[in-house]
Every structure is written in structure tokens, then in C-alpha cells.
Design a protein around this motif. Structure first.
Motif, PDB file in Angstrom:
ATOM      1  N   LEU A 110      65.381  19.254  71.627  1.00  0.00           N
ATOM      2  CA  LEU A 110      64.490  19.840  71.004  1.00  0.00           C
ATOM      3  C   LEU A 110      63.495  18.465  69.720  1.00  0.00           C
ATOM      4  CD1 LEU A 110      64.357  23.368  70.807  1.00  0.00           C
ATOM      5  CD2 LEU A 110      63.347  22.356  72.366  1.00  0.00           C
ATOM      6  N   SER A 111      64.197  17.940  69.234  1.00  0.00           N
ATOM      7  CA  SER A 111      64.339  16.571  68.673  1.00  0.00           C
ATOM      8  C   SER A 111      64.354  15.394  68.833  1.00  0.00           C
ATOM      9  CB  SER A 111      65.531  16.986  67.307  1.00  0.00           C
ATOM     10  OG  SER A 111      65.384  15.679  66.901  1.00  0.00           O
ATOM     11  N   ALA A 112      65.023  15.118  70.197  1.00  0.00           N
ATOM     12  CA  ALA A 112      64.500  14.288  70.866  1.00  0.00           C
ATOM     13  C   ALA A 112      63.461  14.092  71.948  1.00  0.00           C
ATOM     14  CB  ALA A 112      65.777  13.758  71.427  1.00  0.00           C
ATOM     15  N   GLN A 113      63.349  15.534  72.195  1.00  0.00           N
ATOM     16  CA  GLN A 113      61.469  15.419  73.226  1.00  0.00           C
ATOM     17  C   GLN A 113      60.313  14.982  71.177  1.00  0.00           C
ATOM     18  OE1 GLN A 113      62.318  19.577  74.284  1.00  0.00           O
ATOM     19  NE2 GLN A 113      62.681  18.240  76.407  1.00  0.00           N
ATOM     20  N   ALA A 114      60.683  15.836  70.420  1.00  0.00           N
ATOM     21  CA  ALA A 114      59.860  15.857  69.770  1.00  0.00           C
ATOM     22  C   ALA A 114      59.191  13.647  69.137  1.00  0.00           C
ATOM     23  CB  ALA A 114      59.887  16.214  68.586  1.00  0.00           C
ATOM     24  N   ASN A 115      60.697  13.557  69.205  1.00  0.00           N
ATOM     25  CA  ASN A 115      60.523  11.534  69.138  1.00  0.00           C
ATOM     26  C   ASN A 115      60.003  11.317  70.120  1.00  0.00           C
ATOM     27  OD1 ASN A 115      61.264  11.883  66.096  1.00  0.00           O
ATOM     28  ND2 ASN A 115      63.575  11.862  66.863  1.00  0.00           N
ATOM     29  N   LEU A 116      59.325  11.924  71.077  1.00  0.00           N
ATOM     30  CA  LEU A 116      59.837  11.265  72.527  1.00  0.00           C
ATOM     31  C   LEU A 116      57.514  10.811  72.905  1.00  0.00           C
ATOM     32  CD1 LEU A 116      59.540   9.402  74.743  1.00  0.00           C
ATOM     33  CD2 LEU A 116      60.147  11.211  75.868  1.00  0.00           C
ATOM     34  N   ASP A 139      53.440  -5.898  66.325  1.00  0.00           N
ATOM     35  CA  ASP A 139      53.247  -4.309  66.316  1.00  0.00           C
ATOM     36  C   ASP A 139      53.339  -3.728  67.888  1.00  0.00           C
ATOM     37  OD1 ASP A 139      53.688  -4.653  64.078  1.00  0.00           O
ATOM     38  OD2 ASP A 139      51.680  -4.321  62.898  1.00  0.00           O
ATOM     39  N   ARG A 140      52.724  -3.635  68.114  1.00  0.00           N
ATOM     40  CA  ARG A 140      52.511  -3.503  69.929  1.00  0.00           C
ATOM     41  C   ARG A 140      53.510  -3.752  70.379  1.00  0.00           C
ATOM     42  NH1 ARG A 140      48.119  -5.611  73.944  1.00  0.00           N
ATOM     43  NH2 ARG A 140      48.347  -4.253  75.914  1.00  0.00           N
ATOM     44  N   ASP A 141      55.082  -4.243  70.786  1.00  0.00           N
ATOM     45  CA  ASP A 141      56.058  -4.428  70.940  1.00  0.00           C
ATOM     46  C   ASP A 141      56.846  -3.480  70.798  1.00  0.00           C
ATOM     47  OD1 ASP A 141      55.118  -6.499  72.534  1.00  0.00           O
ATOM     48  OD2 ASP A 141      56.321  -8.090  71.575  1.00  0.00           O
ATOM     49  N   ASP A 142      56.988  -3.440  68.945  1.00  0.00           N
ATOM     50  CA  ASP A 142      57.372  -2.659  68.262  1.00  0.00           C
ATOM     51  C   ASP A 142      57.300  -1.234  69.016  1.00  0.00           C
ATOM     52  OD1 ASP A 142      59.369  -4.410  66.904  1.00  0.00           O
ATOM     53  OD2 ASP A 142      57.840  -4.715  65.319  1.00  0.00           O
ATOM     54  N   ALA A 143      56.008  -0.849  69.224  1.00  0.00           N
ATOM     55  CA  ALA A 143      55.915   0.527  69.715  1.00  0.00           C
ATOM     56  C   ALA A 143      56.108   1.044  70.871  1.00  0.00           C
ATOM     57  CB  ALA A 143      54.505   0.781  69.608  1.00  0.00           C
ATOM     58  N   PHE A 144      56.086   0.070  71.253  1.00  0.00           N
ATOM     59  CA  PHE A 144      56.597  -0.354  73.121  1.00  0.00           C
ATOM     60  C   PHE A 144      58.129   0.252  73.375  1.00  0.00           C
ATOM     61  CE2 PHE A 144      52.664  -2.616  74.841  1.00  0.00           C
ATOM     62  CZ  PHE A 144      52.343  -1.039  74.900  1.00  0.00           C
ATOM     63  N   ALA A 145      58.900  -0.670  71.896  1.00  0.00           N
ATOM     64  CA  ALA A 145      60.256  -0.118  72.317  1.00  0.00           C
ATOM     65  C   ALA A 145      60.614   1.050  71.569  1.00  0.00           C
ATOM     66  CB  ALA A 145      61.250  -1.747  71.726  1.00  0.00           C
ATOM     67  N   THR A 146      59.980   1.190  70.737  1.00  0.00           N
ATOM     68  CA  THR A 146      60.451   2.611  70.450  1.00  0.00           C
ATOM     69  C   THR A 146      60.243   4.041  70.959  1.00  0.00           C
ATOM     70  OG1 THR A 146      59.834   1.942  67.854  1.00  0.00           O
ATOM     71  CG2 THR A 146      59.638   4.517  68.609  1.00  0.00           C
ATOM     72  N   GLU A 147      58.839   3.850  72.057  1.00  0.00           N
ATOM     73  CA  GLU A 147      58.565   4.687  73.027  1.00  0.00           C
ATOM     74  C   GLU A 147      59.753   4.252  73.794  1.00  0.00           C
ATOM     75  OE1 GLU A 147      55.339   5.936  75.821  1.00  0.00           O
ATOM     76  OE2 GLU A 147      55.530   3.301  76.124  1.00  0.00           O
ATOM     77  N   ARG A 148      60.461   3.700  74.072  1.00  0.00           N
ATOM     78  CA  ARG A 148      61.184   3.771  75.530  1.00  0.00           C
ATOM     79  C   ARG A 148      62.776   4.413  75.227  1.00  0.00           C
ATOM     80  NH1 ARG A 148      59.365  -1.540  76.613  1.00  0.00           N
ATOM     81  NH2 ARG A 148      60.349  -2.614  75.204  1.00  0.00           N
ATOM     82  N   ALA A 149      63.054   4.136  73.404  1.00  0.00           N
ATOM     83  CA  ALA A 149      64.864   4.140  73.194  1.00  0.00           C
ATOM     84  C   ALA A 149      64.037   6.104  72.982  1.00  0.00           C
ATOM     85  CB  ALA A 149      64.374   3.706  71.858  1.00  0.00           C
ATOM     86  N   ALA A 152      65.168   7.122  76.060  1.00  0.00           N
ATOM     87  CA  ALA A 152      66.688   7.079  76.378  1.00  0.00           C
ATOM     88  C   ALA A 152      67.172   8.240  75.508  1.00  0.00           C
ATOM     89  CB  ALA A 152      66.980   5.871  75.935  1.00  0.00           C
ATOM     90  N   ALA A 153      66.682   8.981  74.111  1.00  0.00           N
ATOM     91  CA  ALA A 153      67.094   9.546  73.614  1.00  0.00           C
ATOM     92  C   ALA A 153      67.137  10.923  74.441  1.00  0.00           C
ATOM     93  CB  ALA A 153      66.442   9.540  72.204  1.00  0.00           C
ATOM     94  N   VAL A 154      66.569  10.903  75.040  1.00  0.00           N
ATOM     95  CA  VAL A 154      65.903  12.462  75.581  1.00  0.00           C
ATOM     96  C   VAL A 154      66.745  12.304  76.602  1.00  0.00           C
ATOM     97  CG1 VAL A 154      64.185  14.000  77.145  1.00  0.00           C
ATOM     98  CG2 VAL A 154      63.720  13.352  74.782  1.00  0.00           C
ATOM     99  N   LYS A 155      67.054  12.067  77.642  1.00  0.00           N
ATOM    100  CA  LYS A 155      68.376  11.822  77.997  1.00  0.00           C
ATOM    101  C   LYS A 155      69.673  12.004  78.263  1.00  0.00           C
ATOM    102  CE  LYS A 155      65.485   8.546  81.233  1.00  0.00           C
ATOM    103  NZ  LYS A 155      65.641  10.337  83.170  1.00  0.00           N
ATOM    104  N   LEU A 156      69.689  10.959  77.156  1.00  0.00           N
ATOM    105  CA  LEU A 156      70.870  11.276  76.442  1.00  0.00           C
ATOM    106  C   LEU A 156      71.494  13.302  75.817  1.00  0.00           C
ATOM    107  CD1 LEU A 156      73.744  10.578  75.361  1.00  0.00           C
ATOM    108  CD2 LEU A 156      73.157  10.071  73.201  1.00  0.00           C
ATOM    109  N   ALA A 157      70.077  13.505  75.497  1.00  0.00           N
ATOM    110  CA  ALA A 157      70.246  14.805  74.543  1.00  0.00           C
ATOM    111  C   ALA A 157      70.906  16.030  75.767  1.00  0.00           C
ATOM    112  CB  ALA A 157      68.967  15.467  73.869  1.00  0.00           C
ATOM    113  N   GLN A 158      69.814  15.920  77.281  1.00  0.00           N
ATOM    114  CA  GLN A 158      70.384  16.745  78.206  1.00  0.00           C
ATOM    115  C   GLN A 158      70.731  16.696  78.419  1.00  0.00           C
ATOM    116  OE1 GLN A 158      66.812  14.565  80.321  1.00  0.00           O
ATOM    117  NE2 GLN A 158      65.174  16.332  79.835  1.00  0.00           N
ATOM    118  N   ALA A 159      71.965  15.697  78.805  1.00  0.00           N
ATOM    119  CA  ALA A 159      73.174  15.051  78.964  1.00  0.00           C
ATOM    120  C   ALA A 159      74.491  15.805  78.714  1.00  0.00           C
ATOM    121  CB  ALA A 159      73.342  13.762  79.684  1.00  0.00           C
ATOM    122  N   ASN A 160      74.090  15.728  77.028  1.00  0.00           N
ATOM    123  CA  ASN A 160      75.324  16.421  76.494  1.00  0.00           C
ATOM    124  C   ASN A 160      75.135  17.988  76.411  1.00  0.00           C
ATOM    125  OD1 ASN A 160      76.193  13.767  75.460  1.00  0.00           O
ATOM    126  ND2 ASN A 160      74.236  14.016  73.706  1.00  0.00           N
TER     127      ASN A 160
END
Length: 388
Positions: A110-116, A139-149, A152-160
Motif C-alpha cells: 500500500l505504501s509503495a502504491q501511494a508513492n507511485l 528536475d524533469r528527469d528527476d521526476a521521471f526517474a522517481t516515477e520509474r523507481a 519498481a517498488a510496487v512490483k517488489l512489494a507485490q512479489a514479497n
């Protein structure tokens, strides 16, 4: 008076003649009688060469039940020695720690989904700004990178979370196969660990069941050489199982395969039969006798055992009645015993008459009085394991 004297002389003469006749017969001076003998006519018939071999019963499937989760056994959910079905619950392991871990990973998802969601909103806002001077490229590149991270955190949380769900399911130990389960090696309250060496119990599938038999490689080679020009090897055929009490198993098995390798330790080849066992008469580890058909001969010459005098090796002799009703001694080559008959590989031809009763009365070349007889035959008895 004269008549009485003549009668006495005649009576004395008759007595002396009878005694003389009896003495003559007693000395064997009369013509010898032709001995009466029973014979059968040799015929060709399709026959199967069998071997009776020792075998051991083996379960078709064996599964040692081991836990895939660690903890105390809370409950045993089966009756020892009973039939269990694949997927049936067998043990319940304490699941409290696995339930807590599952809840923790649900919260992490749930936390990872909120961050996403937050990263997705910010990235979309930057995508909508067309004026490149309004925001820096960094700033634009950082925002896009944060979105991708965040994705990925959501997928990891789903696998766990899936891993925790699997671990929780493993706290219920289920039967991997259907079959009869052994006594339990662990009781309620025992501590078990994931993938431990000692099984909780063992399940064996008993219907159908396997019977493994061993046959000497030397016997197989000898038989194949003997049958090379007469018959063909049987690769799959019905087999008969004889249990230790001498009774015949009510269901015939099927010979599935013959191993293509000789065991270096025993010098034997393994043959395996698959046998129906709905009543459960055959149990793993039981020793049995197996009658295995191994060769088919389309035109075998078989004669009753009482018609053959066995010599050394594979040689023997019979008495053949020729066209002049004389007994002719004939040397023959003997193959395998098939039931209460002998397989003759050479020395006889179909249609010839051989003596089976009264052999002790005849001499080679002597006259005989042949009488046709019927000898009950059986092909049900098997050749012995040593080929004799």
C-alpha cells in the motif's frame, strides 16, 4: 475190468500231456507275444516359452511428505494407514508468524502504491509543460526517474506479498499424491523445519503396483541363442503373480519393459511388470513369483514328458513307431519344459508316432502293437528360473 484199466491209462496219459505242456510253456518255448504300447502323434502348435522368476513388489509412486514451513505442529488431519487424496490437508503448522509477515507486506505494498501515485502525478505535470524554460531539464528527469523507481517498488512489494502468501499456504501440509499414508513420524507439538531431512510421513500408491524381477543375464543369453531361429522375443505380455502363500493373484499384470543393462553386482537384468491391485493384496516389499512369457514359437514340437528319456546336456531319446510297427530308438535335442511337455528342437518331425506308454516293454527294432492314447497336457506351468 478191462474197461476200467483202459480209462485209467487214458487219464494218466492226459495228465502227463498237461504237465509236459505246462513245462514247455514255463521254459518259454512258445511264441512271444507282441507288446502293446500307447502312442501319440507329434503335432506342431504355437507355444509360449515362460520363465518363473522371483520378484519384489514396489509402489508405483512414493512420496515422502516434508514441511516447507517451520514451526510447531498444531494438528494432524489424517488417520494413519488410511487412503489420502492428492491435495488433502495432512498437518497444520502454527501460522501466526507467517500471518504477521503477510500483513506487514500488505502494508508495504500500500505504501509503495501511494508513492507511485505521487510520483506519477508529478511526472505527468512535467510532461504537460511545453515551455522548457519554466522548469529545468534536471528536475524533469528527476521526476521521471522517481516515477520509474516508485513503479519498481510496487512490483517488489507485490512479489514479497506473493511470497508471504505462499509461505502461509505451506503451513497447511497437503498430500502431494494419492495413496496410502504411513504412520506419522512427528506428533502434535513437535517442532519441524522447512525441507528437513526426516519426512513427516510417507505416501505410497498401491493400485496399480509394480513388480520388479531379476533374471540372470546368462539365462537370457542362452535362451535368446536357443530361440534365435525359432521364435520371437516378447517385449510386452500378460504376467501371472504367485504370492508367498502359493495362491495366484486375481489380476494379471503387464510386462512393461526389460532393462537394457546388466547389474554389475548381481549379473542380472531387471524386468518390470505393472499389476492391478484394487484389493490391496500386494504390498511394497513383498516377495512373489512371476511367470513371465518371454518367447513365442509359432510351430513348436511338444511331446509329453513320459515319452522322453533324458540324457546328458540337452540330449534325449524317444521310441518312434515306424511303418512296419517296429520301435525305432531316436536321439532328439531338448529345448525348454513347457508345462508337462518338452520342446523338441531337432530329431522329430510332425506326424511321427512316439511311444508314451509301455516303453519298458520294447527293444530297439522290436515289433509293437500300437494303441493310440490321449495324454492330458498343460502349458500353464512355467519354465524354472534357471532354464531347466
Amino acid at each position: 475190468m478191462k474197461r476200467k484199466i483202459i480209462s485209467c491209462l487214458l487219464a494218466s496219459f492226459a495228465v502227463l500231456s498237461a504237465c509236459k505242456s505246462d513245462n514247455k510253456n514255463a521254459k518259454g518255448d512258445g511264441p512271444p507275444k507282441t507288446p502293446e504300447v500307447g502312442f501319440i502323434q507329434v503335432t506342431q502348435q504355437p507355444s509360449t516359452i515362460k520363465s518363473e522368476l522371483s520378484g519384489r513388489v514396489v509402489a508405483t509412486l512414493t512420496s515422502e511428505v516434508r514441511p516447507q514451513a517451520s514451526g510447531l505442529i498444531k494438528a494432524m488431519l489424517f488417520t494413519e494407514g488410511s487412503y489420502v487424496k492428492a491435495g488433502q490437508p495432512l498437518y497444520q503448522i502454527d501460522s501466526s508468524t507467517y500471518s504477521a509477515s503477510l500483513e506487514q507486506r500488505q502494508a508495504s505494498l500500500l505504501s509503495a502504491q501511494a508513492n507511485l501515485d505521487a510520483a506519477h502525478i508529478k511526472a505527468n505535470r512535467y510532461r504537460s509543460i511545453s515551455d522548457t524554460d519554466a522548469i529545468s531539464l534536471q528536475d524533469r528527469d528527476d521526476a521521471f526517474a522517481t516515477e520509474r523507481a516508485a513503479a519498481a517498488a510496487v512490483k517488489l512489494a507485490q512479489a514479497n506479498l506473493r511470497s508471504s502468501q505462499i509461505d502461509l499456504r505451506y503451513t497447511t501440509v497437503r498430500a502431494p499424491i494419492s495413496g496410502y499414508i504411513s504412520a506419522s513420524n512427528f506428533t502434535v507439538g513437535a517442532l519441524v523445519t522447512a525441507s528437513q531431512a526426516a519426512p513427516l510421513a510417507t505416501i505410497r500408491a498401491l493400485d496399480p503396483i509394480y513388480v520388479d524381477v531379476q533374471q540372470s543375464a546368462a539365462d537370457i543369453l542362452k535362451m535368446r541363442k536357443a530361440m534365435a531361429s525359432q521364435g520371437k522375443v516378447i517385449t510386452t505380455a500378460p504376467v501371472t503373480i504367485i504370492t508367498e502363500d502359493g495362491s495366484t493373484h486375481p489380476h494379471q499384470g503387464i510386462l512393461q519393459f526389460s532393462d537394457r543393462m546388466v547389474d554389475a553386482a548381481t549379473g542380472a537384468v531387471t524386468l518390470r511388470a505393472k499389476v492391478p491391485n484394487p484389493e490391496g493384496y500386494l504390498l511394497p516389499g513383498m516377495f512373489v513369483k512371476v511367470q513371465v512369457p518371454q518367447y513365442e514359437i509359432p510351430d513348436a514340437l511338444l511331446i509329453p514328458q513320459q515319452g522322453l528319456a533324458i540324457g546328458s546336456g540337452n540330449k534325449g531319446s524317444v521310441y518312434v513307431i515306424n511303418a512296419q510297427n517296429k520301435a525305432e530308438k531316436r536321439d532328439v535335442t531338448i529345448g525348454q519344459a513347457i508345462g508337462n511337455q518338452w520342446l523338441i528342437t531337432s530329431g522329430l518331425k510332425a506326424g511321427e508316432k512316439i511311444i508314451v506308454e509301455g516303453r519298458d516293454k520294447v527293444k530297439p527294432g522290436g515289433d509293437v502293437k500300437p494303441v493310440a492314447v490321449t495324454i492330458p497336457t498343460s502349458n500353464d506351468l512355467s519354465q524354472s528360473a534357471n532354464g531347466n
